[in-house]
Design a protein around this motif. Structure first.
Motif, PDB file in Angstrom:
ATOM      1  N   ALA A   1      75.195  63.877 -45.031  1.00  0.00           N
ATOM      2  CA  ALA A   1      75.298  64.838 -46.135  1.00  0.00           C
ATOM      3  C   ALA A   1      76.744  64.978 -46.590  1.00  0.00           C
ATOM      4  O   ALA A   1      77.635  65.291 -45.802  1.00  0.00           O
ATOM      5  CB  ALA A   1      74.736  66.183 -45.713  1.00  0.00           C
ATOM      6  N   LEU A   2      76.963  64.750 -47.880  1.00  0.00           N
ATOM      7  CA  LEU A   2      78.290  64.844 -48.471  1.00  0.00           C
ATOM      8  C   LEU A   2      78.386  66.049 -49.398  1.00  0.00           C
ATOM      9  O   LEU A   2      79.309  66.849 -49.305  1.00  0.00           O
ATOM     10  CB  LEU A   2      78.604  63.560 -49.233  1.00  0.00           C
ATOM     11  CG  LEU A   2      79.941  63.476 -49.936  1.00  0.00           C
ATOM     12  CD1 LEU A   2      81.080  63.574 -48.925  1.00  0.00           C
ATOM     13  CD2 LEU A   2      80.044  62.174 -50.715  1.00  0.00           C
ATOM     14  N   THR A   3      77.385  66.183 -50.245  1.00  0.00           N
ATOM     15  CA  THR A   3      77.307  67.275 -51.206  1.00  0.00           C
ATOM     16  C   THR A   3      75.842  67.366 -51.607  1.00  0.00           C
ATOM     17  O   THR A   3      75.084  66.420 -51.359  1.00  0.00           O
ATOM     18  CB  THR A   3      78.243  67.007 -52.414  1.00  0.00           C
ATOM     19  OG1 THR A   3      78.372  68.177 -53.216  1.00  0.00           O
ATOM     20  CG2 THR A   3      77.754  65.849 -53.262  1.00  0.00           C
ATOM     21  N   PRO A   4      75.383  68.479 -52.190  1.00  0.00           N
ATOM     22  CA  PRO A   4      73.960  68.564 -52.538  1.00  0.00           C
ATOM     23  C   PRO A   4      73.471  67.350 -53.338  1.00  0.00           C
ATOM     24  O   PRO A   4      74.048  66.998 -54.367  1.00  0.00           O
ATOM     25  CB  PRO A   4      73.873  69.850 -53.357  1.00  0.00           C
ATOM     26  CG  PRO A   4      74.952  70.704 -52.773  1.00  0.00           C
ATOM     27  CD  PRO A   4      76.084  69.734 -52.492  1.00  0.00           C
ATOM     28  N   GLY A   5      72.468  66.683 -52.790  1.00  0.00           N
ATOM     29  CA  GLY A   5      71.858  65.530 -53.448  1.00  0.00           C
ATOM     30  C   GLY A   5      72.462  64.183 -53.080  1.00  0.00           C
ATOM     31  O   GLY A   5      71.900  63.148 -53.426  1.00  0.00           O
ATOM     32  N   ILE A   6      73.580  64.171 -52.402  1.00  0.00           N
ATOM     33  CA  ILE A   6      74.251  62.914 -52.079  1.00  0.00           C
ATOM     34  C   ILE A   6      74.485  62.811 -50.584  1.00  0.00           C
ATOM     35  O   ILE A   6      75.190  63.655 -50.029  1.00  0.00           O
ATOM     36  CB  ILE A   6      75.580  62.776 -52.836  1.00  0.00           C
ATOM     37  CG1 ILE A   6      75.306  62.797 -54.334  1.00  0.00           C
ATOM     38  CG2 ILE A   6      76.308  61.498 -52.429  1.00  0.00           C
ATOM     39  CD1 ILE A   6      76.538  62.784 -55.186  1.00  0.00           C
ATOM     40  N   PRO A   7      73.936  61.771 -49.948  1.00  0.00           N
ATOM     41  CA  PRO A   7      72.942  60.859 -50.510  1.00  0.00           C
ATOM     42  C   PRO A   7      71.569  61.511 -50.552  1.00  0.00           C
ATOM     43  O   PRO A   7      71.278  62.414 -49.770  1.00  0.00           O
ATOM     44  CB  PRO A   7      72.955  59.680 -49.542  1.00  0.00           C
ATOM     45  CG  PRO A   7      73.273  60.298 -48.220  1.00  0.00           C
ATOM     46  CD  PRO A   7      74.214  61.439 -48.543  1.00  0.00           C
ATOM     47  N   GLY A   8      70.747  61.033 -51.430  1.00  0.00           N
ATOM     48  CA  GLY A   8      69.368  61.516 -51.495  1.00  0.00           C
ATOM     49  C   GLY A   8      68.518  60.875 -50.416  1.00  0.00           C
ATOM     50  O   GLY A   8      68.881  59.846 -49.842  1.00  0.00           O
ATOM     51  N   ILE A   9      67.386  61.476 -50.140  1.00  0.00           N
ATOM     52  CA  ILE A   9      66.522  60.950 -49.081  1.00  0.00           C
ATOM     53  C   ILE A   9      65.908  59.606 -49.466  1.00  0.00           C
ATOM     54  O   ILE A   9      65.812  58.708 -48.633  1.00  0.00           O
ATOM     55  CB  ILE A   9      65.448  61.966 -48.652  1.00  0.00           C
ATOM     56  CG1 ILE A   9      64.757  61.490 -47.364  1.00  0.00           C
ATOM     57  CG2 ILE A   9      64.477  62.259 -49.783  1.00  0.00           C
ATOM     58  CD1 ILE A   9      63.900  62.535 -46.696  1.00  0.00           C
ATOM     59  N   ALA A  10      65.514  59.445 -50.731  1.00  0.00           N
ATOM     60  CA  ALA A  10      64.877  58.192 -51.139  1.00  0.00           C
ATOM     61  C   ALA A  10      65.833  57.014 -50.999  1.00  0.00           C
ATOM     62  O   ALA A  10      65.465  55.967 -50.462  1.00  0.00           O
ATOM     63  CB  ALA A  10      64.371  58.299 -52.573  1.00  0.00           C
ATOM     64  N   SER A  11      67.070  57.172 -51.445  1.00  0.00           N
ATOM     65  CA  SER A  11      68.027  56.067 -51.348  1.00  0.00           C
ATOM     66  C   SER A  11      68.399  55.798 -49.892  1.00  0.00           C
ATOM     67  O   SER A  11      68.603  54.646 -49.506  1.00  0.00           O
ATOM     68  CB  SER A  11      69.277  56.351 -52.185  1.00  0.00           C
ATOM     69  OG  SER A  11      69.919  57.529 -51.748  1.00  0.00           O
ATOM     70  N   THR A  12      68.465  56.840 -49.081  1.00  0.00           N
ATOM     71  CA  THR A  12      68.770  56.659 -47.662  1.00  0.00           C
ATOM     72  C   THR A  12      67.671  55.860 -46.980  1.00  0.00           C
ATOM     73  O   THR A  12      67.938  54.905 -46.237  1.00  0.00           O
ATOM     74  CB  THR A  12      68.963  58.023 -46.969  1.00  0.00           C
ATOM     75  OG1 THR A  12      70.043  58.716 -47.604  1.00  0.00           O
ATOM     76  CG2 THR A  12      69.251  57.855 -45.495  1.00  0.00           C
ATOM     77  N   ILE A  13      66.413  56.224 -47.235  1.00  0.00           N
ATOM     78  CA  ILE A  13      65.288  55.494 -46.635  1.00  0.00           C
ATOM     79  C   ILE A  13      65.257  54.060 -47.146  1.00  0.00           C
ATOM     80  O   ILE A  13      65.046  53.120 -46.376  1.00  0.00           O
ATOM     81  CB  ILE A  13      63.956  56.224 -46.897  1.00  0.00           C
ATOM     82  CG1 ILE A  13      63.922  57.533 -46.096  1.00  0.00           C
ATOM     83  CG2 ILE A  13      62.771  55.336 -46.545  1.00  0.00           C
ATOM     84  CD1 ILE A  13      62.734  58.426 -46.404  1.00  0.00           C
ATOM     85  N   GLU A  14      65.497  53.870 -48.434  1.00  0.00           N
ATOM     86  CA  GLU A  14      65.486  52.522 -49.017  1.00  0.00           C
ATOM     87  C   GLU A  14      66.496  51.608 -48.310  1.00  0.00           C
ATOM     88  O   GLU A  14      66.175  50.481 -47.933  1.00  0.00           O
ATOM     89  CB  GLU A  14      65.810  52.606 -50.509  1.00  0.00           C
ATOM     90  CG  GLU A  14      65.879  51.269 -51.197  1.00  0.00           C
ATOM     91  CD  GLU A  14      66.337  51.379 -52.641  1.00  0.00           C
ATOM     92  OE1 GLU A  14      66.799  50.355 -53.168  1.00  0.00           O
ATOM     93  OE2 GLU A  14      66.263  52.476 -53.223  1.00  0.00           O
ATOM     94  N   VAL A  15      67.698  52.111 -48.093  1.00  0.00           N
ATOM     95  CA  VAL A  15      68.716  51.294 -47.437  1.00  0.00           C
ATOM     96  C   VAL A  15      68.384  51.103 -45.953  1.00  0.00           C
ATOM     97  O   VAL A  15      68.538  50.010 -45.407  1.00  0.00           O
ATOM     98  CB  VAL A  15      70.120  51.906 -47.631  1.00  0.00           C
ATOM     99  CG1 VAL A  15      71.161  51.166 -46.804  1.00  0.00           C
ATOM    100  CG2 VAL A  15      70.506  51.890 -49.108  1.00  0.00           C
ATOM    101  N   LEU A  16      67.904  52.136 -45.307  1.00  0.00           N
ATOM    102  CA  LEU A  16      67.519  52.038 -43.897  1.00  0.00           C
ATOM    103  C   LEU A  16      66.440  50.972 -43.707  1.00  0.00           C
ATOM    104  O   LEU A  16      66.466  50.193 -42.752  1.00  0.00           O
ATOM    105  CB  LEU A  16      67.040  53.402 -43.403  1.00  0.00           C
ATOM    106  CG  LEU A  16      66.804  53.593 -41.920  1.00  0.00           C
ATOM    107  CD1 LEU A  16      68.032  53.248 -41.104  1.00  0.00           C
ATOM    108  CD2 LEU A  16      66.376  55.028 -41.641  1.00  0.00           C
ATOM    109  N   LEU A  17      65.505  50.900 -44.645  1.00  0.00           N
ATOM    110  CA  LEU A  17      64.420  49.920 -44.555  1.00  0.00           C
ATOM    111  C   LEU A  17      64.908  48.484 -44.730  1.00  0.00           C
ATOM    112  O   LEU A  17      64.185  47.546 -44.392  1.00  0.00           O
ATOM    113  CB  LEU A  17      63.335  50.227 -45.590  1.00  0.00           C
ATOM    114  CG  LEU A  17      62.532  51.502 -45.346  1.00  0.00           C
ATOM    115  CD1 LEU A  17      61.572  51.758 -46.506  1.00  0.00           C
ATOM    116  CD2 LEU A  17      61.792  51.452 -44.024  1.00  0.00           C
TER     117      LEU A  17
END
Length: 132
Positions: free
Chosen positions: A45-61
């Motif tokens: 968590a850096l700031t509200p919305g960054i990173p978002g959960i969808a982009s985090t999961i996408e990269v993790l996958l």
């Protein structure tokens, strides 16, 4: 230099050490992490919305083999676009529990990955699979 999209050293190390059935909880900014259990917390968590959960999961996958996922019924009731966009063919079958049950299950996770997502109930437990 890594060739895959996942550049975060702690996340990459986590994926490299997962075994079949290990769980990783990817959470919004408000999900409490277990304090009384030896569960690793990787705080992105850096700031509200960054990173978002969808982009985090996408990269993790891009590095993690997932055989199934677990979500709270409250997540499904909201019907948020980020959740609808998750690739079911990659994250496998779904199990549904209550939000309280998901919090309790987090104590058995190998790690909790906290994002900057500020959407209520934006939490997904990924269950590690095998590549063979």
């Amino acid at each position: 230099m890594k060739k895959t999209r996942l550049l975060h050293a702690d996340l990459s190390r986590l994926v490299a050490t997962l075994g079949h059935g290990d769980m990783v909880l990817v959470t919004d900014a408000g999900m409490p992490a277990p304090h009384d259990e030896p569960v690793e917390v990787i705080d992105l968590a850096l700031t509200p919305g960054i990173p978002g959960i969808a982009s985090t999961i996408e990269v993790l996958l891009s590095e993690m083999q997932v055989e199934s996922h677990i979500v709270a019924s409250e997540t499904l009731e909201r019907g948020d676009a980020w959740f609808s966009a998750l690739p079911l063919d990659v994250i496998g079958p779904r199990s549904v529990v209550t939000h309280q049950e998901l919090k309790a299950l987090s104590r058995r996770a190998r790690a909790v990955v906290r994002t900057g997502e500020c959407t209520p109930y934006a939490n997904v437990m990924l269950v590690s699979g095998v590549t063979f």
